[in-house]
Design an enzyme around this catalytic site. Structure first.
Site, PDB file in Angstrom:
ATOM      1  N   HIS A  43       0.838  -1.212   0.000  1.00 48.69           N
ATOM      2  CA  HIS A  43       0.000   0.000   0.000  1.00 48.69           C
ATOM      3  C   HIS A  43       0.865   1.251   0.000  1.00 48.69           C
ATOM      4  O   HIS A  43       0.580   2.224  -0.697  1.00 48.69           O
ATOM      5  CB  HIS A  43      -0.888   0.050   1.251  1.00 48.69           C
ATOM      6  CG  HIS A  43      -1.896  -1.043   1.353  1.00 48.69           C
ATOM      7  ND1 HIS A  43      -1.816  -2.038   2.285  1.00 48.69           N
ATOM      8  CD2 HIS A  43      -3.008  -1.300   0.625  1.00 48.69           C
ATOM      9  CE1 HIS A  43      -2.845  -2.856   2.152  1.00 48.69           C
ATOM     10  NE2 HIS A  43      -3.586  -2.430   1.147  1.00 48.69           N
ATOM     11  N   GLY A 153      -2.857  -1.764  -7.808  1.00 51.60           N
ATOM     12  CA  GLY A 153      -1.697  -2.653  -7.661  1.00 51.60           C
ATOM     13  C   GLY A 153      -1.691  -3.755  -8.709  1.00 51.60           C
ATOM     14  O   GLY A 153      -2.730  -4.350  -9.005  1.00 51.60           O
ATOM     15  N   GLN A 154      -0.505  -4.032  -9.233  1.00 50.40           N
ATOM     16  CA  GLN A 154      -0.346  -5.120 -10.203  1.00 50.40           C
ATOM     17  C   GLN A 154      -0.589  -6.481  -9.557  1.00 50.40           C
ATOM     18  O   GLN A 154      -0.942  -7.437 -10.227  1.00 50.40           O
ATOM     19  CB  GLN A 154       1.064  -5.045 -10.821  1.00 50.40           C
ATOM     20  CG  GLN A 154       1.438  -6.197 -11.737  1.00 50.40           C
ATOM     21  CD  GLN A 154       0.580  -6.249 -13.004  1.00 50.40           C
ATOM     22  OE1 GLN A 154      -0.022  -5.249 -13.408  1.00 50.40           O
ATOM     23  NE2 GLN A 154       0.515  -7.422 -13.621  1.00 50.40           N
ATOM     24  N   LYS A 155      -0.438  -6.564  -8.245  1.00 50.80           N
ATOM     25  CA  LYS A 155      -0.660  -7.864  -7.601  1.00 50.80           C
ATOM     26  C   LYS A 155      -2.083  -8.359  -7.868  1.00 50.80           C
ATOM     27  O   LYS A 155      -2.320  -9.538  -8.068  1.00 50.80           O
ATOM     28  CB  LYS A 155      -0.424  -7.763  -6.101  1.00 50.80           C
ATOM     29  CG  LYS A 155      -0.505  -9.122  -5.495  1.00 50.80           C
ATOM     30  CD  LYS A 155      -0.508  -9.107  -4.013  1.00 50.80           C
ATOM     31  CE  LYS A 155      -1.339 -10.262  -3.527  1.00 50.80           C
ATOM     32  NZ  LYS A 155      -2.628  -9.854  -3.023  1.00 50.80           N
ATOM     33  N   SER A 192      -2.548  -8.136   2.884  1.00 50.94           N
ATOM     34  CA  SER A 192      -3.021  -8.008   4.278  1.00 50.94           C
ATOM     35  C   SER A 192      -3.280  -9.386   4.873  1.00 50.94           C
ATOM     36  O   SER A 192      -3.182  -9.585   6.080  1.00 50.94           O
ATOM     37  CB  SER A 192      -4.298  -7.182   4.330  1.00 50.94           C
ATOM     38  OG  SER A 192      -4.064  -5.941   3.725  1.00 50.94           O
ATOM     39  N   ARG A 193      -3.627 -10.350   4.014  1.00 49.92           N
ATOM     40  CA  ARG A 193      -3.949 -11.688   4.518  1.00 49.92           C
ATOM     41  C   ARG A 193      -2.699 -12.463   4.951  1.00 49.92           C
ATOM     42  O   ARG A 193      -2.824 -13.488   5.623  1.00 49.92           O
ATOM     43  CB  ARG A 193      -4.716 -12.480   3.464  1.00 49.92           C
ATOM     44  CG  ARG A 193      -6.118 -11.935   3.243  1.00 49.92           C
ATOM     45  CD  ARG A 193      -7.006 -12.907   2.485  1.00 49.92           C
ATOM     46  NE  ARG A 193      -8.381 -12.468   2.504  1.00 49.92           N
ATOM     47  CZ  ARG A 193      -8.985 -11.845   1.487  1.00 49.92           C
ATOM     48  NH1 ARG A 193      -8.329 -11.598   0.385  1.00 49.92           N
ATOM     49  NH2 ARG A 193     -10.244 -11.468   1.590  1.00 49.92           N
TER      50      ARG A 193
END
Ligand code: PAF
Length: 292
Positions: A43, A153-155, A192-193
């Site tokens: 982030h 985000g590319q993720k 975040s997970r």
């Protein structure tokens, strides 16, 4: 000249719209990062990207209920608003938008957005309602914030493709910028997970990036068969007994259509479970057309 930075925290959509319009009237360009909070370095890197892209930066923190199915982790999704606000301040964000569920959806909300053909593949097969929830909340956020630049985000590559299509179809006047995936030293993509993983699971989860890296290197060495690339990923992930691969795909990066041969802009997305935690990752490559 822009005045010294002070991070405003606003939860009322009308106050956000007023503030952003005031900046734009002065000629400032505005970049926006939508998030569900619980900030990690991924982030923060999107927020830094936003700062480079515009004069003013807005970050939203909203755990969006409509993108969680009833059996998913909305109630237990990690949250820490106090820490998030401090990080956003430290990074010099101009505005943190922290709306309530009521402010975003009221009590009679029934409108949906479906990005057909893109929302039901890959992640959409396991999470059939997820992307319509993402699309509606981002559309609503764009209508409130009215940014010049949207940073994604590319993720979450499928999410970015879906939102780019929605933006084009609905005629939002915003440029999308994608921020690169940020990884832990062992290669695990930040999420975040990840906080749900034990140390052992975290170590095991690194196999996802190892598999993607091997796939990328094999393509660089000339492999063009999607079937062989998918098999290579499956074999690599199988070496780690704690990780269960859900899918490995080879698709066009713009339309998410399945490819049998790698050519042009190609996305290789994967998803897997480590214990009960679902993780996703991807690599995107530009593959030169083969001479054969
Ligand atoms: O990527 C996320 O965190 C969320 O899907 C988003 C874009 C903030 C919408 O809730």
């Amino acid at each position: 000249m822009t005045s010294p930075r002070r991070t405003r925290v606003l939860s009322d959509p009308r106050a956000v719209r007023r503030q952003v319009r005031a900046w734009r009237t002065r000629g400032d360009r505005v970049a926006f990062v939508p998030t569900m909070g619980y900030f990690h370095d991924g982030h923060l890197s999107l927020m830094r990207r936003a700062r480079r892209a515009a004069d003013r930066t807005v970050v939203s923190i909203f755990v969006n209920p409509t993108q969680f199915a009833p059996n998913e982790d909305f109630a237990t999704y990690p949250r820490d608003l106090k820490r998030d606000l401090k990080l956003a301040r430290d990074l010099g964000m101009d505005l943190c938008f922290t709306p309530s569920e009521k402010a975003m959806y009221g009590s009679r909300h029934v409108t949906e957005i479906h990005v057909q053909g893109l929302e039901d593949v890959l992640e959409g097969k396991t999470r059939p309602t997820h992307f319509s929830g993402v699309a509606i909340v981002v559309a609503k956020l764009l209508l409130i914030v009215e940014p010049d630049v949207l940073v994604l985000g590319q993720k979450d590559a499928q999410q970015a493709v879906i939102l780019e299509r929605m933006i084009e179809d609905l005629g939002f006047s915003v440029r999308v910028v994608r921020g690169a995936t940020v990884r832990e030293p062992g290669g695990l993509a930040l999420s975040s997970r990840n906080t749900r993983l034990t140390d052992r699971q975290r170590e095991a989860a690194r196999v996802l990036w190892r598999a993607l890296r091997r796939a990328r290197d094999t393509v660089k060495q000339g492999e063009r068969s999607a079937a062989r690339i998918k098999n290579l990923i499956r074999r690599e992930v199988r070496k780690e007994s704690m990780v269960r691969l859900d899918y490995a795909a080879v698709v066009r990066a713009d339309t998410l259509a399945d490819l049998s041969r790698l050519e042009g802009r190609v996305l290789i997305p994967i998803a897997g479970y480590v214990g009960g935690t679902r993780l996703i990752d991807n690599v995107e490559l530009t593959v030169p057309r083969s001479r054969r």
